[in-house]
Design a protein around this motif. Structure first.
Motif, mmCIF file in Angstrom:
data_model
loop_
_atom_site.group_PDB
_atom_site.id
_atom_site.type_symbol
_atom_site.label_atom_id
_atom_site.label_comp_id
_atom_site.label_asym_id
_atom_site.label_seq_id
_atom_site.Cartn_x
_atom_site.Cartn_y
_atom_site.Cartn_z
ATOM 1 N N TYR A 141 55.218 44.075 39.057
ATOM 2 C CA TYR A 141 56.067 42.707 39.076
ATOM 3 C C TYR A 141 56.524 42.635 37.428
ATOM 4 C CZ TYR A 141 53.618 40.863 43.044
ATOM 5 O OH TYR A 141 53.485 40.653 44.330
ATOM 6 N N VAL B 243 65.982 41.185 41.081
ATOM 7 C CA VAL B 243 65.748 39.992 41.713
ATOM 8 C C VAL B 243 65.414 40.607 43.387
ATOM 9 C CG1 VAL B 243 66.564 37.790 42.797
ATOM 10 C CG2 VAL B 243 66.698 38.372 40.516
ATOM 11 N N ASN B 244 66.161 41.143 43.779
ATOM 12 C CA ASN B 244 65.884 41.695 45.404
ATOM 13 C C ASN B 244 64.982 42.320 45.338
ATOM 14 O OD1 ASN B 244 68.473 40.657 46.122
ATOM 15 N ND2 ASN B 244 69.505 42.601 46.065
ATOM 16 N N PHE C 106 61.971 42.374 43.465
ATOM 17 C CA PHE C 106 60.904 41.247 43.185
ATOM 18 C C PHE C 106 60.570 40.634 44.493
ATOM 19 C CE2 PHE C 106 59.389 37.284 41.913
ATOM 20 C CZ PHE C 106 58.213 37.396 41.519
ATOM 21 N N LEU C 107 61.753 40.036 45.216
ATOM 22 C CA LEU C 107 61.502 39.230 46.343
ATOM 23 C C LEU C 107 60.712 39.931 47.394
ATOM 24 C CD1 LEU C 107 64.730 36.993 46.822
ATOM 25 C CD2 LEU C 107 62.307 36.256 46.397
ATOM 26 N N VAL C 108 61.078 41.359 47.643
ATOM 27 C CA VAL C 108 60.715 42.027 48.727
ATOM 28 C C VAL C 108 59.160 42.491 48.513
ATOM 29 C CG1 VAL C 108 61.018 44.072 50.079
ATOM 30 C CG2 VAL C 108 62.929 42.945 49.607
ATOM 31 N N LEU D 83 57.170 40.906 46.718
ATOM 32 C CA LEU D 83 56.320 39.701 47.139
ATOM 33 C C LEU D 83 55.506 39.678 48.634
ATOM 34 C CD1 LEU D 83 57.961 36.366 45.625
ATOM 35 C CD2 LEU D 83 55.578 37.830 44.901
ATOM 36 N N PRO E 235 61.444 37.323 53.311
ATOM 37 C CA PRO E 235 62.182 37.692 52.061
ATOM 38 C C PRO E 235 63.032 38.904 52.455
ATOM 39 C CG PRO E 235 59.609 37.743 51.594
ATOM 40 C CD PRO E 235 60.046 37.458 53.141
ATOM 41 N N GLN E 236 62.778 39.714 53.271
ATOM 42 C CA GLN E 236 63.450 40.881 53.816
ATOM 43 C C GLN E 236 65.133 40.270 54.525
ATOM 44 O OE1 GLN E 236 61.832 43.710 56.075
ATOM 45 N NE2 GLN E 236 60.201 43.808 54.994
ATOM 46 N N LEU F 100 66.345 37.108 53.857
ATOM 47 C CA LEU F 100 67.020 36.644 52.896
ATOM 48 C C LEU F 100 67.798 37.736 51.914
ATOM 49 C CD1 LEU F 100 64.634 33.650 51.840
ATOM 50 C CD2 LEU F 100 66.606 33.798 53.536
ATOM 51 N N VAL F 101 66.978 38.969 51.668
ATOM 52 C CA VAL F 101 67.428 39.824 50.825
ATOM 53 C C VAL F 101 68.525 40.496 51.465
ATOM 54 C CG1 VAL F 101 66.892 41.973 49.828
ATOM 55 C CG2 VAL F 101 65.759 40.006 49.079
ATOM 56 N N SER G 186 71.782 38.817 50.842
ATOM 57 C CA SER G 186 72.020 38.632 49.446
ATOM 58 C C SER G 186 72.704 39.991 49.063
ATOM 59 C CB SER G 186 70.733 38.449 48.577
ATOM 60 O OG SER G 186 70.930 39.020 47.361
#
Lengths: 153, 122, 183
Positions: free
Chosen positions: B3, B37-38, B40-42, B44, B80-81, B83-84, B87
């Motif tokens: 992270y 940002v992409n 980091f979201l994945v 998580l 998250p996948q 949403l990314v 994005s």
């Protein structure tokens, strides 16, 4: 003399068909395997991009004019909205209700199958056409602008 | 620890977007921030030893209509996948918009330098 | 596990080269190296959908960026903005980074998914009931186009608006319209 040499032209005109076929495969099997409408649409746009890099801009404009591409994008967006709204009329009065699956396909024993997703497959085709047509349009516009400015100097 | 490395990547993009004078460099800084940002979201939703959230025929029992417990306990986070995935395509569209603004500015002022553009105003 | 550290350090080095190099073309190529690193990272994070999408989008982004930068930037723009503003912004960025590292220490360790600790999380429902409720075996696809399809509708709107905006900015008559203010 526009474009590249004859070797590049011949091979890219063969490979273009394969790329379009792979894009359509990725779009229609999006509910069984990785990817779906988004990646398939980018594949469709990149096939025309390959054609534009090999043959020059005029050939691509003759094959798929920008006005036609804009019409395809608008109709695809309209289709996606129409699929969403039709859930209001054919089902439980909900937006984006997956009525084809819930009415006919649920419990029919075809769970992991090609046709087993209902409106998801239709929506993926709409999304793929939308993304492909829009990205094709913006790449064509960028190359057109560059040609104009270099000609004016 | 991954992270923190991801956050370092985000901070590099922010530095590039704030400090540099070239317009294309600013666009590149915004791109680096989007990648960070992409990622980091994945990250998580990752599990050690996890499997991709795609069900195949062996993991589904049509009689009792349930997914196998091995899939439920081992799958990574699908939210998250999803949403990314949207994005990333939006970032391509916004990249085209920013680049077209850069090209139009270059045609009007003849340079990518934003301090020059500020002086030429008026 | 070490592959993540390796790929992240590779991406950070590519980002530093892309930021600090003088030549714009090599900077663009370093950005695409960063994108391929991100694609490999998504593949090892068990997200094949995003990996394939990222690698195709990177090819298109590389071509768009090269189209914009090639044969345009003949003068190398070097140096930063004013000295005082640069120092202040770098100090602020460094303070934010230290605070962010303190925040990330409170998160659970890398490799233990957050949604697995929460009972009745939304993702648990998607994984358990996604196939029988929507019929799509790919859970990501069922989330995009069935559970959270409003998100995709908004995405289509945003993409449409961005591309139409780029088309309007790049049209041929804009120069003429600027020269004739009474039109």
């Amino acid at each position: 003399m526009k474009g590249m040499t004859i070797i590049v032209k011949t091979i890219s005109s063969w490979v273009k068909v394969l790329i379009v076929l792979f894009g359509i495969y990725i779009i229609h099997s999006g509910h069984l395997s990785p990817c779906g409408g988004f990646a398939g649409g980018v594949f469709l746009a990149s096939s025309y991009l390959l054609l534009m890099l090999a043959f020059g801009r005029d050939v691509v404009e003759r094959e798929l004019p920008p006005s036609v591409a804009l019409k395809i994008a608008c109709w695809a967006a309209f289709t996606f909205a129409a699929i969403a709204i039709s859930g209001l009329f054919f089902g439980k009065n909900e937006f984006f209700w997956n009525y084809i699956y819930q009415k006919w396909l649920a419990g029919a024993g075809i769970e992991v199958h090609f046709i087993a997703a209902g409106t998801i497959s239709l929506a993926e085709f709409a999304i793929g056409l939308l993304v492909g047509a829009l990205l094709f349009l913006v790449i064509l516009n960028l190359s057109t602008f560059r040609r104009d400015t270099s000609a004016s100097r | 620890m991954p992270y923190a490395l991801c956050f370092l990547l985000f901070m590099l993009g922010l530095y590039c977007a704030v400090v540099k004078k070239n317009m294309v460099k600013i666009v590149i800084g915004i791109l680096i921030m989007e990648y960070a940002v992409n990622l980091f979201l994945v990250m998580l939703g990752f599990r050690v030893g996890g499997i991709a959230p795609i069900i195949d025929r062996a993991q589904y029992d049509p009689v009792i209509q349930q997914v196998a417990a091995g899939f439920v306990n081992n799958s990574v986070d699908p939210l998250p996948q999803a949403l990314v995935l949207t994005s990333i395509v939006i970032s391509l569209g916004s990249l085209a918009l920013m680049i077209s603004i850069c090209i139009r500015t270059y045609e009007k002022y003849g340079t990518f330098d934003i301090t020059q553009i500020r002086r030429l105003k008026g | 596990m070490y592959i993540f550290y390796f790929l992240l350090i590779f991406m950070i080095i590519a980002a530093i080269i892309a930021i600090e190099t003088k030549n714009l073309l090599s900077s663009v190529i370093c950005i695409s190296a960063l994108g391929f690193g991100a694609s490999l990272m998504f593949l090892f994070l068990r997200a094949p959908d995003i990996a394939i999408t990222q690698i195709v989008v990177d090819i298109l982004a590389l071509i768009i960026l090269i189209r914009s930068t090639i044969s345009r930037d003949l003068t190398f723009i070097s140096g930063d903005k004013e000295f005082f503003g640069t120092v202040v912004s770098v100090v602020i960025i460094f303070i934010i980074f230290l605070a962010g590292v303190k925040v990330f220490e409170t998160l659970p360790d890398f490799g233990t998914a957050i949604f697995a600790r929460v009972p009745n999380a939304a993702s648990q429902t998607y994984i358990k009931e996604g196939l029988e409720k929507t019929g799509a075996a790919n859970i990501v696809s069922s989330v995009i186009l069935d559970y959270r399809a409003y998100d995709t509708l908004g995405e289509a709107t945003v993409l449409f608006t961005a591309i139409i905006g780029a088309t309007v900015i790049l049209r041929k008559k804009a120069k003429k319209l600027l020269e004739e203010p009474d039109l």
